[in-house]
Design a protein around this motif. Structure first.
Motif, PDB file in Angstrom:
ATOM      1  N   ARG A 291      24.665  35.858  28.200  1.00  0.00           N
ATOM      2  CA  ARG A 291      23.770  34.720  28.026  1.00  0.00           C
ATOM      3  C   ARG A 291      22.361  35.008  28.505  1.00  0.00           C
ATOM      4  O   ARG A 291      21.380  34.644  27.869  1.00  0.00           O
ATOM      5  CB  ARG A 291      24.346  33.494  28.743  1.00  0.00           C
TER       6      ARG A 291
ATOM      7  N   SER B 129      23.120  30.463  23.448  1.00  0.00           N
ATOM      8  CA  SER B 129      23.613  29.115  23.682  1.00  0.00           C
ATOM      9  C   SER B 129      22.975  28.096  22.752  1.00  0.00           C
ATOM     10  O   SER B 129      22.579  27.011  23.166  1.00  0.00           O
ATOM     11  CB  SER B 129      23.390  28.714  25.151  1.00  0.00           C
TER      12      SER B 129
ATOM     13  N   HIS C 180      30.167  31.184  19.340  1.00  0.00           N
ATOM     14  CA  HIS C 180      29.145  30.792  20.304  1.00  0.00           C
ATOM     15  C   HIS C 180      27.910  31.635  20.049  1.00  0.00           C
ATOM     16  O   HIS C 180      27.997  32.806  19.764  1.00  0.00           O
ATOM     17  CB  HIS C 180      29.632  31.050  21.731  1.00  0.00           C
TER      18      HIS C 180
ATOM     19  N   ASP D 291      29.717  35.138  25.401  1.00  0.00           N
ATOM     20  CA  ASP D 291      28.721  34.123  25.749  1.00  0.00           C
ATOM     21  C   ASP D 291      28.499  34.063  27.253  1.00  0.00           C
ATOM     22  O   ASP D 291      27.363  33.980  27.731  1.00  0.00           O
ATOM     23  CB  ASP D 291      29.185  32.768  25.220  1.00  0.00           C
ATOM     24  N   GLU D 292      29.566  34.129  28.024  1.00  0.00           N
ATOM     25  CA  GLU D 292      29.453  34.076  29.476  1.00  0.00           C
ATOM     26  C   GLU D 292      28.740  35.311  30.034  1.00  0.00           C
ATOM     27  O   GLU D 292      27.961  35.213  30.982  1.00  0.00           O
ATOM     28  CB  GLU D 292      30.832  33.978  30.113  1.00  0.00           C
TER      29      GLU D 292
ATOM     30  N   LYS E 208      38.383  33.485  19.657  1.00  0.00           N
ATOM     31  CA  LYS E 208      37.652  32.479  20.427  1.00  0.00           C
ATOM     32  C   LYS E 208      37.476  32.924  21.877  1.00  0.00           C
ATOM     33  O   LYS E 208      36.420  32.712  22.478  1.00  0.00           O
ATOM     34  CB  LYS E 208      38.379  31.136  20.365  1.00  0.00           C
ATOM     35  N   ALA E 209      38.513  33.564  22.433  1.00  0.00           N
ATOM     36  CA  ALA E 209      38.400  34.064  23.808  1.00  0.00           C
ATOM     37  C   ALA E 209      37.324  35.140  23.905  1.00  0.00           C
ATOM     38  O   ALA E 209      36.564  35.194  24.883  1.00  0.00           O
ATOM     39  CB  ALA E 209      39.748  34.607  24.276  1.00  0.00           C
TER      40      ALA E 209
ATOM     41  N   LEU F  99      34.645  35.424  21.954  1.00  0.00           N
ATOM     42  CA  LEU F  99      33.338  34.776  21.818  1.00  0.00           C
ATOM     43  C   LEU F  99      32.902  34.115  23.127  1.00  0.00           C
ATOM     44  O   LEU F  99      31.740  34.204  23.528  1.00  0.00           O
ATOM     45  CB  LEU F  99      33.379  33.754  20.684  1.00  0.00           C
ATOM     46  N   THR F 100      33.829  33.456  23.802  1.00  0.00           N
ATOM     47  CA  THR F 100      33.527  32.862  25.103  1.00  0.00           C
ATOM     48  C   THR F 100      33.175  33.938  26.119  1.00  0.00           C
ATOM     49  O   THR F 100      32.231  33.798  26.910  1.00  0.00           O
ATOM     50  CB  THR F 100      34.719  32.038  25.598  1.00  0.00           C
ATOM     51  N   HIS F 101      33.929  35.030  26.109  1.00  0.00           N
ATOM     52  CA  HIS F 101      33.696  36.164  27.005  1.00  0.00           C
ATOM     53  C   HIS F 101      32.293  36.721  26.799  1.00  0.00           C
ATOM     54  O   HIS F 101      31.565  36.975  27.767  1.00  0.00           O
ATOM     55  CB  HIS F 101      34.764  37.223  26.707  1.00  0.00           C
TER      56      HIS F 101
END
Length: 283
Positions: free
Chosen positions: A280, A27, A23, A276-277, A269-270, A272-274
């Motif tokens: 951001r 965004s 990510h 990004d959230e 992946k977890a 990267l999401t962490h």
């Protein structure tokens, strides 16, 4: 501390983890060309050799610290920094072994034992590296995250327990049981921890202690338990010199440690999401 080196390369990285996607820090799916360099700095009276990866451009970018496994900093974690930079983060793969790689578990623990038994030392080593990361003129001091693996995961958690100004913490295969769990009240950001269900260093009672610690401190936390995975499941088989093993004969075998590509991918992946959230937007 030296941020510039005679050999700085500008290039476009390629993904080295099968089927993994990243990510962007802002965004967007645009990949950045990156510059990498070795960063020399002093920590605890020793010379350290970190790996800095910076995306192209002149704008201020969020920053991520990566703390390596107990064995040392090698190309595996350097490439993670490159991958994060390609997605728009300024990333520093820190060093806390003065460039050494410990393939012998006994020698590694002789080096690690005094560090991991001292929350103050873990926090100081991590904070020194954060200061190096934030010395880059494009690093956003208001958007900093710490990622750690194994002993490096413990360093990342201790940074949070010490009140470091972080936007996210991610720890893969750390020592979950804190020496001073009450210090978690100083954690200011969401925490993600990833462990294997068969990790001998993270038995069920250690996982429950971590849950209780985070709940008591009212931390925004996640614990990803990977079924059947052992310790260091994120790390591909390595040679005694810290290079990726090309055959089973080259790989160093340690009881309780084995690679799980599926779980490694899920945890990445977890993370990267962490990130990004949490990173951001600016404060």
């Amino acid at each position: 501390m030296t941020l510039n080196s005679p050999t700085q390369t500008e290039r476009r990285t390629t993904l080295i983890f099968n089927h993994e996607t990243a990510h962007s820090a802002d965004s967007t799916d645009r990949a950045h060309s990156i510059a990498t360099r070795t960063v020399e700095y002093e920590s605890e009276g020793e010379q350290m050799y970190g790996h800095l990866a910076v995306p192209s451009g002149a704008d201020i970018r969020p920053a991520v610290l990566i703390a390596h496994e107990g064995a040392g900093l090698n190309d595996f974690q350097r490439r993670r920094a490159d991958l994060l930079a390609e997605q728009g983060y300024i990333a520093l793969a820190m060093d806390y072994h003065s460039g050494r790689w410990y393939s012998d578990p006994a020698a590694m623990m002789e080096r690690l034992g005094p560090l991991l038994s001292s929350p103050e030392r873990c926090r100081a080593v991590g904070q020194t590296a954060i200061d190096v990361l934030l010395s880059h003129p494009r690093a956003d001091s208001g958007r900093v995250a710490a990622i750690g693996y194994g002993a490096g995961g413990t360093i990342a958690l201790e940074l949070g327990r010490g009140g470091a100004d972080l936007r996210a913490i991610a720890a893969v295969n750390p020592i979950l049981a804190a020496i001073r769990p009450e210090d978690s009240r100083q954690i200011r950001c969401p925490v993600l921890a990833c462990v294997g269900s068969k990790d001998p260093l993270s038995p069920p009672e250690a996982r429950q202690a971590f849950i209780d610690e985070m709940d008591n401190a009212r931390v925004d936390w996640q614990l990803l338990v990977c079924g059947g995975a052992e310790h260091a499941f994120h790390l591909p088989p390595m040679t005694s010199e810290g290079a990726l093993a090309t055959s089973a004969d080259e790989a160093v075998a340690v009881p309780g440690i084995s690679h799980s590509p599926v779980h490694a991918q899920r945890c990445w992946k977890a993370i990267l999401t962490h990130l990004d959230e949490s990173m951001r937007s600016r404060r």
